[in-house]
Design a protein around this motif. Structure first.
Motif, PDB file in Angstrom:
ATOM      1  N   LEU A  67     -28.275   0.248 -15.241  1.00 33.31           N
ATOM      2  CA  LEU A  67     -27.227   0.123 -14.328  1.00 33.31           C
ATOM      3  C   LEU A  67     -27.609   0.889 -13.317  1.00 33.31           C
ATOM      4  CD1 LEU A  67     -24.763  -1.053 -13.206  1.00 33.31           C
ATOM      5  CD2 LEU A  67     -23.340   0.588 -14.560  1.00 33.31           C
ATOM      6  N   VAL A  68     -27.899   2.211 -13.580  1.00 29.11           N
ATOM      7  CA  VAL A  68     -28.705   3.384 -12.479  1.00 29.11           C
ATOM      8  C   VAL A  68     -29.718   2.804 -11.704  1.00 29.11           C
ATOM      9  CG1 VAL A  68     -29.917   5.553 -12.236  1.00 29.11           C
ATOM     10  CG2 VAL A  68     -27.907   5.291 -13.842  1.00 29.11           C
ATOM     11  N   GLY A  69     -30.565   1.950 -12.419  1.00 29.80           N
ATOM     12  CA  GLY A  69     -31.954   1.221 -11.589  1.00 29.80           C
ATOM     13  C   GLY A  69     -31.432   0.083 -10.618  1.00 29.80           C
ATOM     14  N   ALA A  70     -30.418  -0.705 -10.954  1.00 31.21           N
ATOM     15  CA  ALA A  70     -29.911  -1.650 -10.235  1.00 31.21           C
ATOM     16  C   ALA A  70     -29.065  -1.061  -8.941  1.00 31.21           C
ATOM     17  CB  ALA A  70     -28.857  -2.684 -10.749  1.00 31.21           C
ATOM     18  N   ILE A  71     -28.447  -0.093  -9.124  1.00 32.91           N
ATOM     19  CA  ILE A  71     -27.616   0.854  -8.093  1.00 32.91           C
ATOM     20  C   ILE A  71     -28.788   1.366  -7.139  1.00 32.91           C
ATOM     21  CG2 ILE A  71     -26.039   2.697  -7.536  1.00 32.91           C
ATOM     22  CD1 ILE A  71     -24.556   1.912  -9.994  1.00 32.91           C
ATOM     23  N   TRP A  72     -29.800   2.035  -7.632  1.00 31.69           N
ATOM     24  CA  TRP A  72     -30.674   2.643  -6.959  1.00 31.69           C
ATOM     25  C   TRP A  72     -31.527   1.575  -6.072  1.00 31.69           C
ATOM     26  CZ3 TRP A  72     -32.307   7.331  -9.930  1.00 31.69           C
ATOM     27  CH2 TRP A  72     -32.750   8.399  -9.041  1.00 31.69           C
ATOM     28  N   LEU A  73     -31.582   0.552  -6.348  1.00 31.78           N
ATOM     29  CA  LEU A  73     -32.161  -0.561  -5.628  1.00 31.78           C
ATOM     30  C   LEU A  73     -31.345  -0.551  -4.344  1.00 31.78           C
ATOM     31  CD1 LEU A  73     -34.448  -2.614  -5.254  1.00 31.78           C
ATOM     32  CD2 LEU A  73     -33.301  -4.177  -6.837  1.00 31.78           C
ATOM     33  N   ALA A  74     -30.172  -1.028  -4.755  1.00 31.81           N
ATOM     34  CA  ALA A  74     -29.012  -1.401  -3.572  1.00 31.81           C
ATOM     35  C   ALA A  74     -29.141  -0.162  -2.604  1.00 31.81           C
ATOM     36  CB  ALA A  74     -27.802  -1.536  -4.291  1.00 31.81           C
ATOM     37  N   GLY A  75     -29.256   1.001  -3.029  1.00 30.78           N
ATOM     38  CA  GLY A  75     -29.211   2.147  -2.357  1.00 30.78           C
ATOM     39  C   GLY A  75     -30.237   2.188  -1.188  1.00 30.78           C
ATOM     40  N   ARG A  76     -31.696   1.875  -1.853  1.00 32.66           N
ATOM     41  CA  ARG A  76     -32.810   1.962  -1.076  1.00 32.66           C
ATOM     42  C   ARG A  76     -32.819   0.715  -0.031  1.00 32.66           C
ATOM     43  NH1 ARG A  76     -36.395   5.729  -2.285  1.00 32.66           N
ATOM     44  NH2 ARG A  76     -36.697   5.339   0.200  1.00 32.66           N
ATOM     45  N   VAL A  77     -32.189  -0.424  -0.372  1.00 31.38           N
ATOM     46  CA  VAL A  77     -32.078  -1.522   0.596  1.00 31.38           C
ATOM     47  C   VAL A  77     -31.018  -1.155   1.747  1.00 31.38           C
ATOM     48  CG1 VAL A  77     -31.025  -3.839   0.926  1.00 31.38           C
ATOM     49  CG2 VAL A  77     -32.301  -3.297  -1.080  1.00 31.38           C
ATOM     50  N   VAL A  78     -30.027  -0.408   1.396  1.00 33.38           N
ATOM     51  CA  VAL A  78     -29.182   0.274   2.544  1.00 33.38           C
ATOM     52  C   VAL A  78     -30.154   1.274   3.541  1.00 33.38           C
ATOM     53  CG1 VAL A  78     -27.319   1.920   2.993  1.00 33.38           C
ATOM     54  CG2 VAL A  78     -27.000   0.229   1.183  1.00 33.38           C
ATOM     55  N   ASP A  79     -31.110   1.901   2.734  1.00 34.58           N
ATOM     56  CA  ASP A  79     -31.913   2.938   3.721  1.00 34.58           C
ATOM     57  C   ASP A  79     -32.821   2.057   4.526  1.00 34.58           C
ATOM     58  OD1 ASP A  79     -33.328   4.998   4.481  1.00 34.58           O
ATOM     59  OD2 ASP A  79     -34.682   5.058   2.591  1.00 34.58           O
ATOM     60  N   ALA A  80     -33.305   0.895   4.030  1.00 37.87           N
ATOM     61  CA  ALA A  80     -34.439   0.246   4.725  1.00 37.87           C
ATOM     62  C   ALA A  80     -33.502  -0.682   5.656  1.00 37.87           C
ATOM     63  CB  ALA A  80     -34.827  -0.953   3.786  1.00 37.87           C
ATOM     64  N   VAL A  81     -32.368  -1.024   5.629  1.00 41.27           N
ATOM     65  CA  VAL A  81     -31.548  -1.942   6.756  1.00 41.27           C
ATOM     66  C   VAL A  81     -31.157  -1.017   7.883  1.00 41.27           C
ATOM     67  CG1 VAL A  81     -29.452  -3.255   7.066  1.00 41.27           C
ATOM     68  CG2 VAL A  81     -30.873  -3.633   5.088  1.00 41.27           C
ATOM     69  N   ILE A  82     -30.674   0.274   7.474  1.00 41.38           N
ATOM     70  CA  ILE A  82     -30.022   1.122   8.600  1.00 41.38           C
ATOM     71  C   ILE A  82     -31.100   1.842   9.519  1.00 41.38           C
ATOM     72  CG2 ILE A  82     -27.753   1.290   7.345  1.00 41.38           C
ATOM     73  CD1 ILE A  82     -28.895   4.166   6.627  1.00 41.38           C
ATOM     74  N   ASP A  83     -32.142   1.878   8.890  1.00 43.65           N
ATOM     75  CA  ASP A  83     -33.239   2.718   9.647  1.00 43.65           C
ATOM     76  C   ASP A  83     -33.463   2.180  11.086  1.00 43.65           C
ATOM     77  OD1 ASP A  83     -33.444   4.390   7.729  1.00 43.65           O
ATOM     78  OD2 ASP A  83     -35.573   3.922   7.354  1.00 43.65           O
ATOM     79  N   PRO A  84     -33.986   0.807  11.223  1.00 43.32           N
ATOM     80  CA  PRO A  84     -34.184   0.081  12.587  1.00 43.32           C
ATOM     81  C   PRO A  84     -32.616   0.539  13.721  1.00 43.32           C
ATOM     82  CG  PRO A  84     -35.012  -1.116  11.093  1.00 43.32           C
ATOM     83  CD  PRO A  84     -34.013  -0.419  10.234  1.00 43.32           C
ATOM     84  N   PRO A  85     -31.710   0.050  13.038  1.00 44.05           N
ATOM     85  CA  PRO A  85     -30.366   0.469  14.186  1.00 44.05           C
ATOM     86  C   PRO A  85     -30.225   2.014  14.454  1.00 44.05           C
ATOM     87  CG  PRO A  85     -29.894  -1.161  12.430  1.00 44.05           C
ATOM     88  CD  PRO A  85     -31.223  -0.472  11.944  1.00 44.05           C
ATOM     89  N   LEU A  86     -30.598   2.774  13.459  1.00 40.95           N
ATOM     90  CA  LEU A  86     -30.705   4.025  13.802  1.00 40.95           C
ATOM     91  C   LEU A  86     -31.366   4.737  14.754  1.00 40.95           C
ATOM     92  CD1 LEU A  86     -29.756   5.848  10.111  1.00 40.95           C
ATOM     93  CD2 LEU A  86     -28.523   6.257  12.333  1.00 40.95           C
ATOM     94  N   ALA A  87     -32.753   4.153  14.628  1.00 44.96           N
ATOM     95  CA  ALA A  87     -33.714   4.556  15.702  1.00 44.96           C
ATOM     96  C   ALA A  87     -33.349   4.156  16.996  1.00 44.96           C
ATOM     97  CB  ALA A  87     -34.923   3.785  15.178  1.00 44.96           C
ATOM     98  N   THR A  88     -32.949   2.845  17.136  1.00 43.51           N
ATOM     99  CA  THR A  88     -32.390   2.379  18.636  1.00 43.51           C
ATOM    100  C   THR A  88     -31.181   3.245  18.928  1.00 43.51           C
ATOM    101  OG1 THR A  88     -32.999   0.135  17.882  1.00 43.51           O
ATOM    102  CG2 THR A  88     -31.369   0.497  19.512  1.00 43.51           C
ATOM    103  N   TRP A  89     -30.193   3.469  18.117  1.00 37.16           N
ATOM    104  CA  TRP A  89     -29.302   4.458  18.461  1.00 37.16           C
ATOM    105  C   TRP A  89     -29.722   5.874  19.101  1.00 37.16           C
ATOM    106  CZ3 TRP A  89     -24.991   6.425  14.820  1.00 37.16           C
ATOM    107  CH2 TRP A  89     -23.852   7.053  15.269  1.00 37.16           C
ATOM    108  N   SER A  90     -30.644   6.275  18.227  1.00 35.98           N
ATOM    109  CA  SER A  90     -31.123   7.807  18.571  1.00 35.98           C
ATOM    110  C   SER A  90     -31.743   7.376  19.918  1.00 35.98           C
ATOM    111  CB  SER A  90     -32.123   8.158  17.665  1.00 35.98           C
ATOM    112  OG  SER A  90     -32.793   9.339  17.919  1.00 35.98           O
ATOM    113  N   ASP A  91     -32.797   6.447  20.268  1.00 38.73           N
ATOM    114  CA  ASP A  91     -33.362   6.316  21.332  1.00 38.73           C
ATOM    115  C   ASP A  91     -32.689   6.089  22.719  1.00 38.73           C
ATOM    116  OD1 ASP A  91     -35.827   6.080  20.366  1.00 38.73           O
ATOM    117  OD2 ASP A  91     -35.978   4.189  20.154  1.00 38.73           O
ATOM    118  N   ARG A  92     -31.387   5.758  22.527  1.00 36.71           N
ATOM    119  CA  ARG A  92     -30.472   5.535  23.715  1.00 36.71           C
ATOM    120  C   ARG A  92     -29.449   6.384  23.612  1.00 36.71           C
ATOM    121  NH1 ARG A  92     -29.285  -0.999  22.976  1.00 36.71           N
ATOM    122  NH2 ARG A  92     -31.447  -1.633  23.096  1.00 36.71           N
TER     123      ARG A  92
END
Length: 334
Positions: free
Chosen positions: A45-70
């Motif tokens: 169960l930890v492994g499945a949750i961890w995978l979901a956490g890394r997906v969150v990490d991957a998804v939010i990086d580009p919008p955060l980069a744009t937010w920081s740029d602006r």
């Protein structure tokens, strides 16, 4: 021209990122499911949750980069993110190693898993909020190529220091706070009793160290006028397309992904405490990769080693056994 103290101030922030990231990656699973009869959340169960956490990490990086740029702030477009996220990032690291944070031990594993998902989601979100603007600072702090290399080198050195503290120091602190096994039990080969509070004390020390490094880096750069600090007006998708038109960057991304899953067809496992015969791979940021194949010759796959020299591609075919590649900047590899 950047001062040495400013290069150090930039680099020290990466030690904080290494501290929290390596501690969570290396020690959290053992804390949650140590295999000693006391299991907060099953490893699967930890492994499945961890995978979901890394997906969150991957998804939010580009919008955060744009937010920081602006971002338009008196403190620049990067430092505000680092200022407000450093403290909660250190705190959520400590919370992850607190038994009480997962509810009463009588609660169902699924409920504890929900708590873990919330904490890991917060951890990876805050990690990205600090790390994305931090990494973008290299281009903002200087337009000089040599200075950018110096900044990256400083970050790599401090990253190694943070990694060492997280991997070795954390375990030493846990050992120092864990209950002692009596002589008779030790002679009989009994394992030391598991101690959840010992992990909490170690995480508290790491969390405090990380917070100190985050703000030492941020305040060390606070008054520095950056070269590229003007807010960007480039639309998100146009910016993403322009990035992936950069061929060296695309090659780096592909190599990074392939390197994390396979090394030229060779099998490897990272940090596997059960199968000590498994191959290991250890990478120092940017500078080197060490590769050791499986110890059983019957299971060892061959790999191809390729490198360019004077514009000529050289290949080593059907390579087996242990080898080292060294590629120092500006010199031929060996």
């Amino acid at each position: 021209m950047l001062k040495r103290s400013q290069k150090i101030a930039y680099g020290i922030g990466n030690s904080g990122l290494a501290l929290v990231n390596i501690v969570v990656q290396t020690w959290l699973l053992f804390f949650l499911a140590p295999g000693t009869g006391r299991i907060i959340i099953p490893a699967s169960l930890v492994g499945a949750i961890w995978l979901a956490g890394r997906v969150v990490d991957a998804v939010i990086d580009p919008p955060l980069a744009t937010w920081s740029d602006r971002c338009r702030s008196k403190l620049g477009r990067r430092l505000p993110f680092m200022l407000w996220s450093g403290l909660p990032l250190g705190l959520i690291t400590v919370v992850l190693f607190s038994e009480g944070a997962y509810g009463a031990l009588g609660a169902s594993p699924v409920l504890r898993g929900v708590f873990l998902a919330l904490y890991l989601g917060a951890f990876y979100f805050l990690f990205s909020v600090w790390a994305v603007p931090y990494n973008a600072l290299v281009a903002d702090l200087s337009r000089d190529e040599k200075e950018r290399v110096d900044l990256s080198t400083s970050a790599a050195i401090f990253n190694l220091a943070g990694t060492g503290i997280a991997m070795i120091g954390f375990g030493k602190v846990v050992d120092s706070f864990a209950p002692r096994t009596d002589a008779a039990a030790k002679a009989a080969g009994a394992a030391a009793p598991f101690s959840g509070p010992a992990f909490l004390y170690a995480a508290l020390i790491i969390g405090v160290l990380a917070i100190v490094t985050f703000y030492a880096s941020t305040f060390g750069l606070l008054r520095l006028r950056t070269a590229g600090d003007e807010p960007s007006s480039l639309p998100f998708f146009k910016a993403a397309c322009s990035v992936f038109r950069n061929r060296p960057f695309v090659a780096y991304v592909i190599g990074n992904v392939v390197g994390l899953t396979d090394v030229a067809g060779g099998e490897f496992a990272s940090g596997d405490p059960v199968n000590e015969a498994a191959a290991t791979i250890a990478a120092a940021p940017v500078t080197a990769i060490g590769y050791a194949p499986l110890s059983d010759p019957e299971k060892t796959k061959s790999c191809t080693v390729m490198f360019f020299k004077d514009g000529i591609l050289h290949k080593g075919l059907m390579c087996r056994g242990s080898f080292e590649l060294s590629a120092p900047p500006g010199k031929y590899g060996t």
